[in-house]
Design a protein around this motif. Structure first.
Motif, PDB file in Angstrom:
ATOM      1  N   ILE A 127      35.160 -73.111 -44.492  1.00 49.82           N
ATOM      2  CA  ILE A 127      36.069 -72.724 -45.586  1.00 49.82           C
ATOM      3  C   ILE A 127      35.616 -71.401 -46.191  1.00 49.82           C
ATOM      4  O   ILE A 127      36.410 -70.462 -46.368  1.00 49.82           O
ATOM      5  CB  ILE A 127      36.095 -73.818 -46.677  1.00 49.82           C
ATOM      6  CG1 ILE A 127      36.730 -75.083 -46.126  1.00 49.82           C
ATOM      7  CG2 ILE A 127      36.870 -73.341 -47.890  1.00 49.82           C
ATOM      8  CD1 ILE A 127      36.783 -76.199 -47.131  1.00 49.82           C
ATOM      9  N   THR A 128      34.306 -71.308 -46.505  1.00 47.68           N
ATOM     10  CA  THR A 128      33.800 -70.086 -47.128  1.00 47.68           C
ATOM     11  C   THR A 128      34.013 -68.884 -46.227  1.00 47.68           C
ATOM     12  O   THR A 128      34.470 -67.829 -46.667  1.00 47.68           O
ATOM     13  CB  THR A 128      32.291 -70.234 -47.431  1.00 47.68           C
ATOM     14  OG1 THR A 128      32.064 -71.508 -47.981  1.00 47.68           O
ATOM     15  CG2 THR A 128      31.827 -69.169 -48.381  1.00 47.68           C
ATOM     16  N   LEU A 176      37.801 -67.906 -46.014  1.00 48.23           N
ATOM     17  CA  LEU A 176      38.274 -67.251 -47.248  1.00 48.23           C
ATOM     18  C   LEU A 176      37.687 -65.857 -47.361  1.00 48.23           C
ATOM     19  O   LEU A 176      38.376 -64.887 -47.671  1.00 48.23           O
ATOM     20  CB  LEU A 176      37.898 -68.094 -48.464  1.00 48.23           C
ATOM     21  CG  LEU A 176      38.696 -69.375 -48.665  1.00 48.23           C
ATOM     22  CD1 LEU A 176      38.144 -70.156 -49.832  1.00 48.23           C
ATOM     23  CD2 LEU A 176      40.151 -69.037 -48.921  1.00 48.23           C
ATOM     24  N   PHE A 210      25.511 -62.326 -55.990  1.00 49.82           N
ATOM     25  CA  PHE A 210      26.721 -62.796 -55.311  1.00 49.82           C
ATOM     26  C   PHE A 210      27.951 -62.099 -55.884  1.00 49.82           C
ATOM     27  O   PHE A 210      28.789 -61.584 -55.148  1.00 49.82           O
ATOM     28  CB  PHE A 210      26.839 -64.314 -55.481  1.00 49.82           C
ATOM     29  CG  PHE A 210      27.999 -64.918 -54.772  1.00 49.82           C
ATOM     30  CD1 PHE A 210      27.920 -65.218 -53.438  1.00 49.82           C
ATOM     31  CD2 PHE A 210      29.170 -65.182 -55.446  1.00 49.82           C
ATOM     32  CE1 PHE A 210      28.993 -65.769 -52.776  1.00 49.82           C
ATOM     33  CE2 PHE A 210      30.250 -65.738 -54.799  1.00 49.82           C
ATOM     34  CZ  PHE A 210      30.154 -66.026 -53.463  1.00 49.82           C
ATOM     35  N   VAL A 211      28.033 -62.068 -57.215  1.00 53.31           N
ATOM     36  CA  VAL A 211      29.161 -61.412 -57.869  1.00 53.31           C
ATOM     37  C   VAL A 211      29.194 -59.927 -57.511  1.00 53.31           C
ATOM     38  O   VAL A 211      30.249 -59.342 -57.268  1.00 53.31           O
ATOM     39  CB  VAL A 211      29.072 -61.605 -59.393  1.00 53.31           C
ATOM     40  CG1 VAL A 211      30.113 -60.766 -60.107  1.00 53.31           C
ATOM     41  CG2 VAL A 211      29.246 -63.060 -59.746  1.00 53.31           C
ATOM     42  N   ILE A 267      26.962 -62.605 -48.558  1.00 53.05           N
ATOM     43  CA  ILE A 267      27.826 -63.584 -49.224  1.00 53.05           C
ATOM     44  C   ILE A 267      27.656 -64.953 -48.578  1.00 53.05           C
ATOM     45  O   ILE A 267      27.453 -65.965 -49.252  1.00 53.05           O
ATOM     46  CB  ILE A 267      29.302 -63.145 -49.151  1.00 53.05           C
ATOM     47  CG1 ILE A 267      29.511 -61.841 -49.922  1.00 53.05           C
ATOM     48  CG2 ILE A 267      30.205 -64.220 -49.702  1.00 53.05           C
ATOM     49  CD1 ILE A 267      30.853 -61.224 -49.674  1.00 53.05           C
ATOM     50  N   ILE A 323      30.206 -59.507 -53.638  1.00 52.07           N
ATOM     51  CA  ILE A 323      31.528 -59.939 -53.190  1.00 52.07           C
ATOM     52  C   ILE A 323      32.519 -58.793 -53.341  1.00 52.07           C
ATOM     53  O   ILE A 323      33.474 -58.668 -52.597  1.00 52.07           O
ATOM     54  CB  ILE A 323      32.008 -61.194 -53.947  1.00 52.07           C
ATOM     55  CG1 ILE A 323      33.225 -61.815 -53.268  1.00 52.07           C
ATOM     56  CG2 ILE A 323      32.409 -60.879 -55.349  1.00 52.07           C
ATOM     57  CD1 ILE A 323      32.979 -63.161 -52.794  1.00 52.07           C
ATOM     58  N   ASN A 324      32.276 -57.917 -54.297  1.00 52.93           N
ATOM     59  CA  ASN A 324      33.160 -56.766 -54.461  1.00 52.93           C
ATOM     60  C   ASN A 324      32.925 -55.722 -53.380  1.00 52.93           C
ATOM     61  O   ASN A 324      33.738 -54.836 -53.194  1.00 52.93           O
ATOM     62  CB  ASN A 324      32.954 -56.139 -55.837  1.00 52.93           C
ATOM     63  CG  ASN A 324      33.474 -57.044 -56.920  1.00 52.93           C
ATOM     64  OD1 ASN A 324      34.479 -57.703 -56.730  1.00 52.93           O
ATOM     65  ND2 ASN A 324      32.769 -57.113 -58.034  1.00 52.93           N
ATOM     66  N   TYR A 347      36.471 -63.939 -44.988  1.00 46.12           N
ATOM     67  CA  TYR A 347      36.938 -63.035 -43.943  1.00 46.12           C
ATOM     68  C   TYR A 347      38.305 -62.465 -44.297  1.00 46.12           C
ATOM     69  O   TYR A 347      38.603 -61.317 -43.994  1.00 46.12           O
ATOM     70  CB  TYR A 347      37.009 -63.789 -42.616  1.00 46.12           C
ATOM     71  CG  TYR A 347      37.291 -62.893 -41.445  1.00 46.12           C
ATOM     72  CD1 TYR A 347      36.266 -62.192 -40.827  1.00 46.12           C
ATOM     73  CD2 TYR A 347      38.590 -62.710 -40.979  1.00 46.12           C
ATOM     74  CE1 TYR A 347      36.514 -61.350 -39.773  1.00 46.12           C
ATOM     75  CE2 TYR A 347      38.856 -61.873 -39.916  1.00 46.12           C
ATOM     76  CZ  TYR A 347      37.805 -61.193 -39.321  1.00 46.12           C
ATOM     77  OH  TYR A 347      38.055 -60.350 -38.282  1.00 46.12           O
ATOM     78  N   MET A 348      39.107 -63.282 -44.983  1.00 40.80           N
ATOM     79  CA  MET A 348      40.477 -62.851 -45.267  1.00 40.80           C
ATOM     80  C   MET A 348      40.596 -62.006 -46.535  1.00 40.80           C
ATOM     81  O   MET A 348      41.687 -61.559 -46.858  1.00 40.80           O
ATOM     82  CB  MET A 348      41.395 -64.073 -45.342  1.00 40.80           C
ATOM     83  CG  MET A 348      41.633 -64.683 -43.984  1.00 40.80           C
ATOM     84  SD  MET A 348      42.897 -65.942 -43.995  1.00 40.80           S
ATOM     85  CE  MET A 348      42.092 -67.262 -44.842  1.00 40.80           C
ATOM     86  N   ILE A 349      39.483 -61.817 -47.253  1.00 39.03           N
ATOM     87  CA  ILE A 349      39.576 -60.995 -48.473  1.00 39.03           C
ATOM     88  C   ILE A 349      39.951 -59.568 -48.103  1.00 39.03           C
ATOM     89  O   ILE A 349      40.808 -58.953 -48.717  1.00 39.03           O
ATOM     90  CB  ILE A 349      38.247 -61.010 -49.255  1.00 39.03           C
ATOM     91  CG1 ILE A 349      38.021 -62.381 -49.868  1.00 39.03           C
ATOM     92  CG2 ILE A 349      38.279 -59.966 -50.360  1.00 39.03           C
ATOM     93  CD1 ILE A 349      36.701 -62.506 -50.559  1.00 39.03           C
ATOM     94  N   GLY A 350      39.276 -59.043 -47.096  1.00 41.06           N
ATOM     95  CA  GLY A 350      39.604 -57.674 -46.729  1.00 41.06           C
ATOM     96  C   GLY A 350      38.636 -57.150 -45.695  1.00 41.06           C
ATOM     97  O   GLY A 350      37.768 -57.863 -45.191  1.00 41.06           O
ATOM     98  N   ASP A 351      38.773 -55.864 -45.403  1.00 43.34           N
ATOM     99  CA  ASP A 351      37.946 -55.223 -44.390  1.00 43.34           C
ATOM    100  C   ASP A 351      36.707 -54.629 -45.056  1.00 43.34           C
ATOM    101  O   ASP A 351      36.831 -53.762 -45.927  1.00 43.34           O
ATOM    102  CB  ASP A 351      38.775 -54.128 -43.714  1.00 43.34           C
ATOM    103  CG  ASP A 351      38.012 -53.474 -42.590  1.00 43.34           C
ATOM    104  OD1 ASP A 351      36.925 -53.985 -42.258  1.00 43.34           O
ATOM    105  OD2 ASP A 351      38.500 -52.474 -42.054  1.00 43.34           O
ATOM    106  N   SER A 370      25.944 -68.182 -50.558  1.00 38.98           N
ATOM    107  CA  SER A 370      26.727 -69.380 -50.870  1.00 38.98           C
ATOM    108  C   SER A 370      26.250 -70.564 -50.044  1.00 38.98           C
ATOM    109  O   SER A 370      26.222 -71.695 -50.541  1.00 38.98           O
ATOM    110  CB  SER A 370      28.221 -69.134 -50.667  1.00 38.98           C
ATOM    111  OG  SER A 370      28.457 -68.517 -49.444  1.00 38.98           O
TER     112      SER A 370
END
Lengths: 373, 325
Positions: free
Chosen positions: A58-59, A62, A330-331, A342, A334-335, A64-68, A346
């Motif tokens: 799941i992690t 999710l 982590f915060v 990441i 993630i950006n 992977y789909m945030i972006g490039d 997690s």
């Protein structure tokens, strides 16, 4: 076969006869499987694996789909060419299909190799170790402090049920439960750091000019140097820990105090407490050795639940105090979509929660034989 | 009647009285369950205060366009130098809470921010209740393989480090990489994430409760009478565990408001949407010089969550006095 013969046959087998290996293993295995705690532990350990894999899928999906991840690098360097981007994508392992990337990550995790970060190109495990040390330093301190305070408050509230002490403790617990952790942290910063009192630093974990502990002087004979650096370093660390630990204690006090109070009230209604009182034991002996000892058993088993709540709340506290721990990093990353970091952070936290839950469940079964498995 | 003869022993009893003793239905209907609950709830002064706070915040959220002096993203106060406007201004009569870094009226922002906090808190809680009750009832009623599968999924969601996954999920939804997930606003994203990751605890509780209720005689009687599964679940089982469900949902609202504010504070919200977490995040740069920018919205969250927690606790005490302590 007659009855006499059968009896003789049984008597013929001596107690210390040579048994086959298979029989021994069978006996050993039967002994092992009749140990309920061991069997239960084994079953629980096995259930961790699918849970861990499920959460990591799941992690990863999710994330992977945030972006490039390369978009950020490209943005930093406008002169970058398509050839460079392709080469970078290849070298970071991002050119492969996502399923393959996930399997490579999982296979690495099994071998304690979490890959290298995209930005500093350092091994993820090294980075995480340094963040984890800082996080655990905070969490273990706050855990011990809030445990002690909540036991005292919980016992007091149960002893003086329905008096102002009880109401005060309940109100404190309710405040801790309702207070946004970032508001309380910033309130502490506003009062005790910066403009107003300036007693404690507002952020970070160490002073910039502090020397690390000189371990080598310990066997060089310079005990004085060792103790000098040791105490100044420890003092510095504790000084920086006061405000974040205070924030975390306030937040986690609520859960434990309510738990201790509830258990204590239930225990104090039991017959054996009445018996202890009837035997003329002092009130303190009744409360501490008969009441608290029994009330604490379920509390100890809540550590797993607590661990999850604590580690999940870490990102906010650490961000408020810009503390270089797991949550704040982590915060931060993630950006920047640093995939290995990441996933590493997690999943390490997930693993810790799973293991804490496991220990909790096993301790529960081990402590209380009445639990049905 | 029997009662009158008991209370008044001197009164002479007629033969008819003696015959009628005790086999009459009482004239007054016994109070319904909900009126008893409501009466117990009213006795709790703190809960009435909490209820009042929630009511006021709800009214403010609904009337935001009417009662807020300005639009929350309007930059007009920035240029209103003579009226006490400007960036990072102190409170004045025209701008009762001052202005923020970009020169927006803080009072308007706080008033408009109530909407998102309430909306996200309540609807996300309802979503997770719906999922939790549905799956819990299925697992508890059908047992066997169904229960095994649902319980393993529940275990997984309970072991997830909630805030970390929520951060990843919110970032993913906000990136809009998938066609049909594009153009979602801040509230929808938060409701989806908090609702989808918050049902596991309730699901486990409902499963245990359903299994407990299933062993009671009246459910067995309903089974024997040939009632359908759906009828047994909805008419016989769920009303009996409604108390726990309502209490957990109410307590969950506070947790969801905190989670939304926390995520927004960390910067994973929409910068354009006004919510209390966003206001705190905007004001954090000026913590030392303009603390009101942080603490008005911050304590707003605190009091709202406190109100929901107080009401939840009071509901628990009122509905099931055995659960107290």
């Amino acid at each position: 076969m007659s009855e006499v013969q059968a009896v003789e046959l049984v008597e013929e087998t001596p107690p210390g006869r040579v048994t086959s290996l298979g029989e021994n293993v069978g006996l050993w295995f039967r002994g092992l499987t009749s140990n309920r705690v061991l069997v239960y532990s084994f079953r629980r350990v096995l259930t961790i694996i699918p849970l861990f894999v499920g959460i990591s899928i799941i992690t990863f999906a999710l994330m992977y789909m945030i972006g490039d991840p390369l978009a950020y690098l490209v943005q930093q360097n406008p002169q970058i060419t398509q050839v460079d981007i392709d080469r970078l994508r290849e070298s970071l392992g991002l050119a492969k299909p996502p399923v393959q990337q996930y399997l490579i990550w999982l296979w690495g995790f099994v071998r304690f190799d979490l890959g290298t970060t995209f930005f500093s190109r350092a091994p993820v495990l090294d980075e995480i170790t340094s963040y984890l040390t800082e996080t655990l330093k905070l969490q273990i301190t706050q855990f011990l402090i809030s445990l002690i305070i909540s036991i005292i408050l919980g016992v007091l509230a149960a002893k003086f049920q329905n008096t102002w002490i009880d109401s005060g403790v309940s109100a404190l617990a309710l405040f801790g439960l309702s207070m946004p952790i970032f508001v309380f942290g910033n309130l502490l910063i506003f009062i005790f750091a910066g403009r107003n009192l300036d007693w404690f630093p507002a952020g970070k974990a160490h002073s910039t000019n502090i020397l690390p502990i000189d371990w080598s002087s310990l066997w060089n004979g310079n005990i004085g140097t060792f103790f000098g650096t040791f105490f100044s370093y420890m003092g510095d660390t504790l000084w920086f820990m006061v405000l974040p630990v205070g924030t975390l204690v306030f937040a986690s006090l609520a859960l434990f105090t309510r738990l201790v109070r509830g258990n204590m009230l239930e225990i104090l209604r039991q017959d054996y407490i009445l018996a202890a009182r009837a035997n003329g034991l002092s009130e303190r002996a009744v409360l501490i050795s008969h009441g608290l000892r029994n009330a604490l058993l379920p509390v100890v088993t809540y550590i797993g639940l607590f661990m999850g709540a604590v580690l999940a709340g870490a990102p906010i506290t650490e961000t408020v105090f810009s503390y270089p721990g797991l949550g704040a990093k982590f915060v931060f990353y993630i950006n920047r979509l640093d995939h290995p970091l990441i996933m590493g952070i997690s999943m390490i936290i997930t693993l810790m929660i799973l293991i804490a839950n496991l220990i909790t469940d096993i301790a529960y079964v081990w402590v209380d034989p009445r639990i049905e498995l | 009647m029997a009662t009158s003869t008991e209370t008044d022993p001197t009164k002479k009893r007629s033969a008819a009285d003696l015959i009628r003793v005790g086999d009459e239905a009482p004239v007054d209907k016994s109070p319904s369950h909900w009126s008893v609950v409501w009466r117990r709830f009213q006795k709790n002064k703190l809960a009435i205060y909490g209820f009042f706070v929630i009511l006021v915040v709800t009214i403010v959220a609904f009337l935001a366009p009417v009662i807020s002096p300005d639009y929350p993203t309007s930059l007009a106060p920035l240029f209103d130098k003579y009226g006490g406007g400007g960036a990072d201004e102190r409170p004045s009569l025209k701008y009762p809470l001052g202005t923020d870094t970009l020169g927006r009226d803080l009072l308007s922002r706080v008033v408009w921010g109530t909407k998102i906090s309430l909306l996200v808190g309540i609807i996300a809680s309802l979503v997770s209740t719906l999922i939790g009750v549905l799956l819990g009832a299925l697992a508890g009623y059908y047992r066997g393989l169904t229960e095994e599968i649902i319980m393993r999924i529940t275990d997984m969601f309970l072991a997830v480090p909630f805030l970390l996954i929520a951060i990843v999920a919110v970032s993913f939804l906000r990136s809009g990489r998938i066609e049909f997930l594009q153009n979602m606003n801040h509230a929808t994203i938060m409701i989806l994430v908090l609702g989808l990751f918050g049902w596991a605890g309730l699901c486990r509780l409902v499963t245990a409760e359903v299994k407990r209720v299933m062993t009671l005689e009246y459910v067995q009687a309903a089974v024997c009478l040939g009632a359908s599964d759906w009828r047994i679940i909805s008419k016989h089982i769920l009303p009996n565990i409604l108390a726990s469900i309502i209490v957990i949902t109410t307590l969950g609202i506070g947790g969801n408001i905190l989670a939304e504010a926390g995520l927004t504070y960390l910067g994973f919200g929409d910068p354009q949407t006004v919510s209390w977490g966003r206001i705190v995040n905007d004001g954090i740069e000026n913590l030392q010089t303009n603390p009101e920018q942080v603490f008005i919205a911050g304590f707003g969250i605190f009091f709202l969550v406190l109100a929901f927690n107080v009401v939840g606790d009071a509901l628990r005490d009122a509905m099931d006095p055995r659960l107290k302590d």
